[in-house]
Motif scaffolding. Sequence first.
Motif, PDB file in Angstrom:
ATOM      1  N   ARG A  16      -0.142  49.140   7.777  1.00 49.49           N
ATOM      2  CA  ARG A  16       1.252  49.606   7.805  1.00 49.49           C
ATOM      3  C   ARG A  16       1.452  50.707   8.846  1.00 49.49           C
ATOM      4  NH1 ARG A  16       2.967  51.578   2.174  1.00 49.49           N
ATOM      5  NH2 ARG A  16       0.772  51.984   1.851  1.00 49.49           N
ATOM      6  N   ARG A  17       0.353  51.399   9.178  1.00 54.93           N
ATOM      7  CA  ARG A  17       0.424  52.551  10.074  1.00 54.93           C
ATOM      8  C   ARG A  17       0.337  52.094  11.530  1.00 54.93           C
ATOM      9  NH1 ARG A  17      -4.739  56.532  11.142  1.00 54.93           N
ATOM     10  NH2 ARG A  17      -3.635  57.944  12.532  1.00 54.93           N
ATOM     11  N   GLU A  18       1.326  52.365  12.325  1.00 56.87           N
ATOM     12  CA  GLU A  18       1.316  52.059  13.757  1.00 56.87           C
ATOM     13  C   GLU A  18       0.546  50.760  14.066  1.00 56.87           C
ATOM     14  OE1 GLU A  18       1.347  55.780  16.425  1.00 56.87           O
ATOM     15  OE2 GLU A  18      -0.041  56.328  14.819  1.00 56.87           O
ATOM     16  N   PRO A  19       1.045  49.613  13.576  1.00 59.43           N
ATOM     17  CA  PRO A  19       0.295  48.352  13.729  1.00 59.43           C
ATOM     18  C   PRO A  19      -0.010  47.985  15.177  1.00 59.43           C
ATOM     19  CG  PRO A  19       2.479  47.953  12.799  1.00 59.43           C
ATOM     20  CD  PRO A  19       2.279  49.424  12.801  1.00 59.43           C
ATOM     21  N   GLY A  20       0.814  48.466  16.118  1.00 63.09           N
ATOM     22  CA  GLY A  20       0.545  48.203  17.539  1.00 63.09           C
ATOM     23  C   GLY A  20      -0.764  48.827  17.989  1.00 63.09           C
ATOM     24  N   ILE A  21      -1.184  49.885  17.308  1.00 57.76           N
ATOM     25  CA  ILE A  21      -2.440  50.564  17.667  1.00 57.76           C
ATOM     26  C   ILE A  21      -3.564  50.149  16.724  1.00 57.76           C
ATOM     27  CG2 ILE A  21      -3.602  52.826  17.826  1.00 57.76           C
ATOM     28  CD1 ILE A  21      -0.894  54.042  18.584  1.00 57.76           C
ATOM     29  N   HIS A  97     -14.130  54.410  15.756  1.00 56.18           N
ATOM     30  CA  HIS A  97     -12.682  54.463  15.899  1.00 56.18           C
ATOM     31  C   HIS A  97     -12.148  53.066  16.156  1.00 56.18           C
ATOM     32  CE1 HIS A  97     -12.905  58.755  15.922  1.00 56.18           C
ATOM     33  NE2 HIS A  97     -13.889  58.665  16.802  1.00 56.18           N
ATOM     34  N   ILE A  98     -11.026  52.777  15.551  1.00 53.71           N
ATOM     35  CA  ILE A  98     -10.393  51.472  15.724  1.00 53.71           C
ATOM     36  C   ILE A  98      -9.820  51.369  17.136  1.00 53.71           C
ATOM     37  CG2 ILE A  98      -8.470  50.033  14.908  1.00 53.71           C
ATOM     38  CD1 ILE A  98      -8.897  51.563  12.146  1.00 53.71           C
ATOM     39  N   SER A  99      -9.120  52.417  17.551  1.00 50.81           N
ATOM     40  CA  SER A  99      -8.509  52.424  18.885  1.00 50.81           C
ATOM     41  C   SER A  99      -9.499  53.001  19.894  1.00 50.81           C
ATOM     42  CB  SER A  99      -7.235  53.284  18.855  1.00 50.81           C
ATOM     43  OG  SER A  99      -7.556  54.637  18.551  1.00 50.81           O
ATOM     44  N   ASN A 100      -9.217  52.735  21.167  1.00 47.73           N
ATOM     45  CA  ASN A 100     -10.014  53.372  22.216  1.00 47.73           C
ATOM     46  C   ASN A 100      -9.415  54.756  22.472  1.00 47.73           C
ATOM     47  OD1 ASN A 100     -11.279  54.301  24.463  1.00 47.73           O
ATOM     48  ND2 ASN A 100     -11.029  52.436  25.672  1.00 47.73           N
ATOM     49  N   VAL A 101     -10.000  55.747  21.833  1.00 46.11           N
ATOM     50  CA  VAL A 101      -9.436  57.101  21.889  1.00 46.11           C
ATOM     51  C   VAL A 101      -9.373  57.637  23.323  1.00 46.11           C
ATOM     52  CG1 VAL A 101      -9.897  57.824  19.521  1.00 46.11           C
ATOM     53  CG2 VAL A 101     -11.731  58.000  21.208  1.00 46.11           C
ATOM     54  N   HIS A 102     -10.214  57.118  24.196  1.00 47.19           N
ATOM     55  CA  HIS A 102     -10.250  57.598  25.590  1.00 47.19           C
ATOM     56  C   HIS A 102      -9.099  57.067  26.433  1.00 47.19           C
ATOM     57  CE1 HIS A 102     -13.937  59.553  24.665  1.00 47.19           C
ATOM     58  NE2 HIS A 102     -14.341  58.445  24.085  1.00 47.19           N
ATOM     59  N   LYS A 103      -8.406  56.073  25.914  1.00 46.28           N
ATOM     60  CA  LYS A 103      -7.218  55.528  26.593  1.00 46.28           C
ATOM     61  C   LYS A 103      -5.957  56.207  26.089  1.00 46.28           C
ATOM     62  CE  LYS A 103      -7.572  50.606  27.657  1.00 46.28           C
ATOM     63  NZ  LYS A 103      -7.283  49.298  27.025  1.00 46.28           N
ATOM     64  N   ARG A 104      -6.106  57.106  25.123  1.00 45.63           N
ATOM     65  CA  ARG A 104      -4.933  57.683  24.449  1.00 45.63           C
ATOM     66  C   ARG A 104      -4.735  59.155  24.854  1.00 45.63           C
ATOM     67  NH1 ARG A 104      -5.244  56.300  18.279  1.00 45.63           N
ATOM     68  NH2 ARG A 104      -3.062  56.984  18.425  1.00 45.63           N
ATOM     69  N   GLU A 105      -3.970  59.891  24.073  1.00 40.02           N
ATOM     70  CA  GLU A 105      -3.667  61.287  24.411  1.00 40.02           C
ATOM     71  C   GLU A 105      -4.952  62.076  24.649  1.00 40.02           C
ATOM     72  OE1 GLU A 105      -2.839  59.692  21.577  1.00 40.02           O
ATOM     73  OE2 GLU A 105      -0.893  60.333  20.813  1.00 40.02           O
ATOM     74  N   GLU A 106      -4.835  63.095  25.495  1.00 38.55           N
ATOM     75  CA  GLU A 106      -6.019  63.863  25.873  1.00 38.55           C
ATOM     76  C   GLU A 106      -6.687  64.546  24.665  1.00 38.55           C
ATOM     77  OE1 GLU A 106      -5.517  65.585  29.625  1.00 38.55           O
ATOM     78  OE2 GLU A 106      -7.380  66.753  29.486  1.00 38.55           O
ATOM     79  N   PHE A 107      -5.898  64.963  23.676  1.00 35.55           N
ATOM     80  CA  PHE A 107      -6.518  65.657  22.537  1.00 35.55           C
ATOM     81  C   PHE A 107      -7.441  64.735  21.736  1.00 35.55           C
ATOM     82  CE2 PHE A 107      -4.125  63.895  19.008  1.00 35.55           C
ATOM     83  CZ  PHE A 107      -2.876  63.563  19.541  1.00 35.55           C
ATOM     84  N   CYS A 122     -16.001  52.676  19.629  1.00 32.21           N
ATOM     85  CA  CYS A 122     -14.540  52.805  19.544  1.00 32.21           C
ATOM     86  C   CYS A 122     -13.849  51.764  20.405  1.00 32.21           C
ATOM     87  CB  CYS A 122     -14.086  54.216  19.909  1.00 32.21           C
ATOM     88  SG  CYS A 122     -13.952  54.559  21.651  1.00 32.21           S
ATOM     89  N   GLY A 123     -12.660  51.369  19.947  1.00 36.52           N
ATOM     90  CA  GLY A 123     -11.802  50.556  20.789  1.00 36.52           C
ATOM     91  C   GLY A 123     -11.821  49.067  20.489  1.00 36.52           C
ATOM     92  N   PHE A 124     -12.524  48.640  19.472  1.00 34.36           N
ATOM     93  CA  PHE A 124     -12.624  47.199  19.195  1.00 34.36           C
ATOM     94  C   PHE A 124     -11.815  46.774  17.972  1.00 34.36           C
ATOM     95  CE2 PHE A 124     -16.351  48.401  21.644  1.00 34.36           C
ATOM     96  CZ  PHE A 124     -16.262  47.493  22.691  1.00 34.36           C
ATOM     97  N   GLY A 125     -10.810  47.557  17.639  1.00 33.86           N
ATOM     98  CA  GLY A 125     -10.035  47.240  16.438  1.00 33.86           C
ATOM     99  C   GLY A 125     -10.934  47.376  15.219  1.00 33.86           C
ATOM    100  N   LEU A 126     -10.609  46.634  14.154  1.00 37.89           N
ATOM    101  CA  LEU A 126     -11.430  46.727  12.937  1.00 37.89           C
ATOM    102  C   LEU A 126     -12.848  46.218  13.173  1.00 37.89           C
ATOM    103  CD1 LEU A 126      -8.848  45.689  10.192  1.00 37.89           C
ATOM    104  CD2 LEU A 126      -9.807  47.955  10.611  1.00 37.89           C
ATOM    105  N   ASP A 127     -13.025  45.410  14.221  1.00 41.61           N
ATOM    106  CA  ASP A 127     -14.365  44.921  14.528  1.00 41.61           C
ATOM    107  C   ASP A 127     -15.327  46.073  14.857  1.00 41.61           C
ATOM    108  OD1 ASP A 127     -16.012  42.592  14.651  1.00 41.61           O
ATOM    109  OD2 ASP A 127     -16.025  42.725  16.843  1.00 41.61           O
ATOM    110  N   SER A 128     -14.782  47.251  15.171  1.00 42.38           N
ATOM    111  CA  SER A 128     -15.637  48.432  15.402  1.00 42.38           C
ATOM    112  C   SER A 128     -16.547  48.681  14.187  1.00 42.38           C
ATOM    113  CB  SER A 128     -14.785  49.680  15.651  1.00 42.38           C
ATOM    114  OG  SER A 128     -14.045  49.556  16.853  1.00 42.38           O
TER     115      SER A 128
END
Length: 145
Positions: A16-21, A97-107, A122-128
């Motif tokens: 439900r949370r930010e499904p695009g990410i 991490h589900i998302s690739n944090v290095h492609k996202r905000e600097e923090f 990180c970065g492979f969706g739930l497959d991580s």
Amino acid sequence: MKIQIINGPNLNLLGRREPGIYGSSSFDDYLQKLRAAYPDVEINYYQSNIEGELIDKMQQIGFSCDGIVLNAGAYTHTSIALQDCIRSLQAPVIEVHISNVHKREEFRHHSMISCACAGVICGFGLDSYRLAVEALKGLATQAAE
Ligand code: DQA
């Protein structure tokens, strides 16, 4: 083999949370599939939105399980307490991490816990999470050799 998956804050809202990410699957649905793919591995699951509860759980199981898959959510970027906890345990911890944090905000580019973990995925969706289970299986095999 006994593996503990631990999800931190807001990861109870997966699906439900930010499904695009983070995708549209709930963690419970994913977990069912993951357990079915590893019938020989006991995969336990815990989620909390509270930093101290994550630490309590890791202290509780970190001397008896074969590995921990930890998605600390936003605490990844802030928590020295989690770093200290990970350093204190016997079980190896894989940061996920589900998302690739290095492609996202600097923090999100800096992790307070990576330096204490056996590795980071990180970065492979739930497959991580599956990749982290594979990594822990690999570490257990190495340790047995
Ligand atoms: C996350 C990335 C973090 O930056 C964020 O705060 C999360 C989820 C991920 O799985 O991609 O809550 O850990």
